[in-house]
Design a protein around this motif. Sequence first.
Motif, PDB file in Angstrom:
ATOM      1  N   GLY A 317       0.823  -1.199   0.000  1.00 48.19           N
ATOM      2  CA  GLY A 317       0.000   0.000   0.000  1.00 48.19           C
ATOM      3  C   GLY A 317       0.863   1.257   0.000  1.00 48.19           C
ATOM      4  O   GLY A 317       0.634   2.176  -0.787  1.00 48.19           O
ATOM      5  N   TYR A 318       1.898   1.246   0.859  1.00 46.84           N
ATOM      6  CA  TYR A 318       2.791   2.404   0.912  1.00 46.84           C
ATOM      7  C   TYR A 318       3.572   2.557  -0.389  1.00 46.84           C
ATOM      8  O   TYR A 318       3.801   3.652  -0.866  1.00 46.84           O
ATOM      9  N   GLU A 324       2.412   6.569  -6.792  1.00 51.64           N
ATOM     10  CA  GLU A 324       1.461   7.557  -7.282  1.00 51.64           C
ATOM     11  C   GLU A 324       2.052   8.962  -7.160  1.00 51.64           C
ATOM     12  O   GLU A 324       1.988   9.760  -8.094  1.00 51.64           O
ATOM     13  N   ALA A 325       2.639   9.201  -5.981  1.00 49.78           N
ATOM     14  CA  ALA A 325       3.253  10.504  -5.748  1.00 49.78           C
ATOM     15  C   ALA A 325       4.364  10.748  -6.765  1.00 49.78           C
ATOM     16  O   ALA A 325       4.479  11.826  -7.349  1.00 49.78           O
ATOM     17  N   VAL A 330       6.507  13.361 -11.518  1.00 52.42           N
ATOM     18  CA  VAL A 330       7.131  13.311 -12.847  1.00 52.42           C
ATOM     19  C   VAL A 330       6.248  14.003 -13.871  1.00 52.42           C
ATOM     20  O   VAL A 330       6.719  14.824 -14.657  1.00 52.42           O
ATOM     21  N   SER A 331       4.947  13.685 -13.841  1.00 53.88           N
ATOM     22  CA  SER A 331       4.095  14.293 -14.866  1.00 53.88           C
ATOM     23  C   SER A 331       4.003  15.801 -14.642  1.00 53.88           C
ATOM     24  O   SER A 331       3.934  16.567 -15.599  1.00 53.88           O
ATOM     25  N   GLY A 332       4.014  16.223 -13.355  1.00 50.41           N
ATOM     26  CA  GLY A 332       4.021  17.655 -13.068  1.00 50.41           C
ATOM     27  C   GLY A 332       5.265  18.334 -13.608  1.00 50.41           C
ATOM     28  O   GLY A 332       5.200  19.349 -14.294  1.00 50.41           O
ATOM     29  N   ILE A 351       5.881   3.611 -18.824  1.00 49.09           N
ATOM     30  CA  ILE A 351       7.022   3.068 -18.081  1.00 49.09           C
ATOM     31  C   ILE A 351       6.796   3.086 -16.573  1.00 49.09           C
ATOM     32  O   ILE A 351       6.914   2.052 -15.914  1.00 49.09           O
ATOM     33  N   ILE A 352       6.416   4.247 -16.025  1.00 53.84           N
ATOM     34  CA  ILE A 352       6.309   4.308 -14.559  1.00 53.84           C
ATOM     35  C   ILE A 352       5.208   3.384 -14.062  1.00 53.84           C
ATOM     36  O   ILE A 352       5.402   2.630 -13.105  1.00 53.84           O
TER      37      ILE A 352
END
Lengths: 685, 82
Positions: A317-318, A324-325, A330-332, A351-352
Motif C-alpha cells: 500500500g505504501y 502515485e506521488a 514526474v508528470s508535473g 514506463i512508470i
Amino acid sequence: MPDTINVGFIGNPNCGKTTLFNAFTGANLKVANWPGVTVEKKEGRTTYKGQEFKLIDLPGIYSLTSYTMEETVSRECILSDEVDVIVDVIDTSSLERNLYLTLQLLELGKPVVLALNMMDIVEERGMEIDLHRLPEMLGTPAIPVSARKKTGLSILLHAVAHHNEYHTQGPLIHHHKDKHSLHLHNHHDEYAMVYEDYIEDKIDLIINELTKSNPGLTHKRWHAIKLLEQDKTVSANQLTDLTAIIDRSYEKDIINQKYDFIEEIISEVLVNKSRQEASTDKIDRYLTDKWLGLPIFLGIMALVFFLTFTIGDWLKGYFEIGLEAFSGLVSGTLGSIHTNAMLTSLIVDGIISGVGGILTFLPNIFILFLALAVLEDSGYMARVAFIMDDIMSRLGLSGRAFLPLLLGFGCTVPAVMASRALEHKKDRFKTILITPFMSCSARLPIYVLFSSMFFGKHAMLVCYSMYLLGIIIAIGTAYVLSKIDGSRAEHALLIELPEYKSPNAHTIAIYVWQKIKDYLTKAGTVIFIASVIMWGILNFGPCGYVTDISESFGSWIGKAVVPLFRPIGLGYWQIIVALIAGIAAKEVVVSSCSVLFGIQNITTARGMEAMVAALGGLGFGAANAYALMVFCLLYVPCTAAIATIHRELKSWKYTAGILVYQLAAAWIVSFAVYHLINLLQHYTA
Amino acid sequence: MTLKQGKNHTAYQVVSINIELKLERRLQALGLTDGTKITVLNNDKKGAVTVRFRGTRFALGKRIADHIEVKEALDTCQTQSM
C-alpha cells in the motif's frame, strides 16, 4: 617457479565452488562452452605475490566416472596439462558426501588442495573439524575458506603455489584398526586410499602390465583402478588383454571401500556429530510423522501466506502511494517544462505505471522469500519433499513441486522462481506449465468486481469456484501430461535430509537478495519493454498518436478478433482490449474496463450499477461475466510471470508453447461454462 | 525383503539394487551399493521412506525403496561392513 599455475576448481554441486571461484576472479571471467558439448567453461586469472594463476571452474559433479557429460568433461580436463593443481572445494557441512570425490581426485596423482568451505555452517551445527588430522590422513593441505566472507583466499593460493612445487605427497599417518595389509606392498603410508588386499594385488598386476605395454603412461594407479571398475572410456583405450586379471567389475567393491575409509576419516576428524543427530531425530519424529507431518506443513505454509499477504500488502500500500506521488511528480515536472504530451504519456502511463506496478509486488516477494529462506536454511524444505511425495507422485510430479504450486496462489512470479528447486527439467516444465492456473492474488479484484456485479449474494461462492476451477485444471493438466509421457507415479524421490539448525542471517540475506535482484534486473528489463509495447498498442492507432483508446491499435486488434471471442460470450472489443491490457498485470483488467466503458470509481456501488447497465445494454449478462472470470483465471499470465517463465525455461519455444496451451485452455473452458450457464438459465427460466 | 518392507529404527544391509542404471549410479555416488549398511528411520507411510546410510539421512521414493533388496544386519554395533 612456473610462469602460470593452472588451477582447476572442482567440487560437488552446491558446494559454493562458483562463489569461491568468483571471489578470486571477480568480473574477470571468460565464459565459453567446452569443445563439442554445451557445458559451461569458465576461466579467470588472479595473481598472488607476483605469481600468476589461471583458474578453471569445472562443472559440479559427485564422482569422476564417465556417465555424464559433466563428469567426462571434468575428468578429461583434470587429466590433461590444462590443470597443474586441483582445488577440491568441499562443503564441509556434508563432509562425508564430499570426501568421496576427494578420494577419487587424490587417486589421479596430481597435486590436490582441499578448500574447506562452509565451515560456519559446521560451527552453527555445533560440530568441529580436526584440521590437523584431516590433512594428515589424506596427505594433502586442507585450507578453511569462506567463499562468502572472502576469508582464507590468500592462504589457499599460497597452498596451491607451495603444493605445486612438491610432486610427492607428505607423509600419511593412518591408524587403521584391522586393516594392516598382508599384501606384498603395504601402501598405507604411500596412498591415502588403500583397498583391501585382493584389490591391491590386482592393481599391482595391472600396473605391471601397463608399464610393459605403455611405458609412457602417467597416472598408472588411477588407470588400474578405472580398469578394475571397467570404466568405459579407460577400458576402450586399453589395448592389452587383461581379462585374466579383471575377471569382473570391481566397481562396487571400490565404492564401498572408499566409503568405508571415509567413515574412518569422519570418525577421527568430525567431533560432536551425534548430539546434533539425536536432536534432529527428535524433531523429525513430529515433522515427518505419518499423521502430523502434513497438518504441520500446511500450518506453516498458511502462516507464511498470512505474513506474505498481510504484511506484504500493507507495505505494498505504501509502495503504491509512493508510486502515485512519484508519477504525479514526474508528470508535473514534465508538464512544467512543456514536454510533448506523447512523451509524458509514455513515461508516466507506460514506463512508470508498468515498471512501478511490478515494483509494488516487491514487499510480497521479499517477505515470501524471507520466510522460504528460513525454512530452507533450517533444513525443513527437504522434509516437505518427503511429506508431499506420495500425493504429488500420483500426478507425476515430484514432492518438491508442491511448494511452487502453493505459492502460485500468492503470485505466479515467485512461484515460478521457486520451481528452480526441482531437479529434473521435465518436472520443472510441468510445474511451470500448471503454476499459472493457481489463481494469483492479482486476479482477485477481477473476480470480486464481476461476481459482485452479476451474482449478488452468491458473489463469494463464485469467487471460490474460480480458485477451485484453477486447481482442477492444474491437476487435470498434470495428470494428463503424466499419462502422455508415462511418468505417472514416479516415486523416485532421492533427497538428502540435512540436520536441523537455526537459520543463519547471512545465508538468508544472500538468498533473499539474490531472488530480489533476479526479480528486479531480469524481469525488470522485459517488463520495461513490455510496458512500452503495451503503451504503444493502446496509445497509437492507424492515424498515429491517439488519446482515445477506442481509436488505438488495441481496439483495432480487439475488434478484429471479436469473432474469435463471440463463442465464449466475450465478443466485445472493450472486453478484449481489457484482456490484452491485463497481460501487463491482471489487475489492469479492472482499471481498463473503467476506462473503456468510461465509468469512474468502478468499484463503488454506483460505478458497478453504471457498469452493469452499460454491459447489459450490450447483452452481457451473468453467463458472460462468469466466462470472463474463467478466461481471466486461465489465460496467459502477466508479463512479469511470462518473463520469469522464460528465464527459468531459457527457451522461447517452450514459453510460447505454455502460452498457447493456456490460451487454448482458457478458450475451451470459457466456452464450456458460458454455454452450460446459458443452458441452465434457459431451463430454469 | 525389500527396503520398503523394513521396520523403523532397524539396520539392514543392501543385498542388491535393481533399478535403472541412472538411479543406481546416483545411489552409488552417494555411497549406497551392495553391502552398504542402511537404517530405516521412518517407514510409516504408504510411499516414501526415510533412511540413514553413510552417516546421512535421506528420503527415498517408494519405487526406489521397492527396488532395493536388503537383509537384516546381524549385529547393529558392527561398523565394518564387508
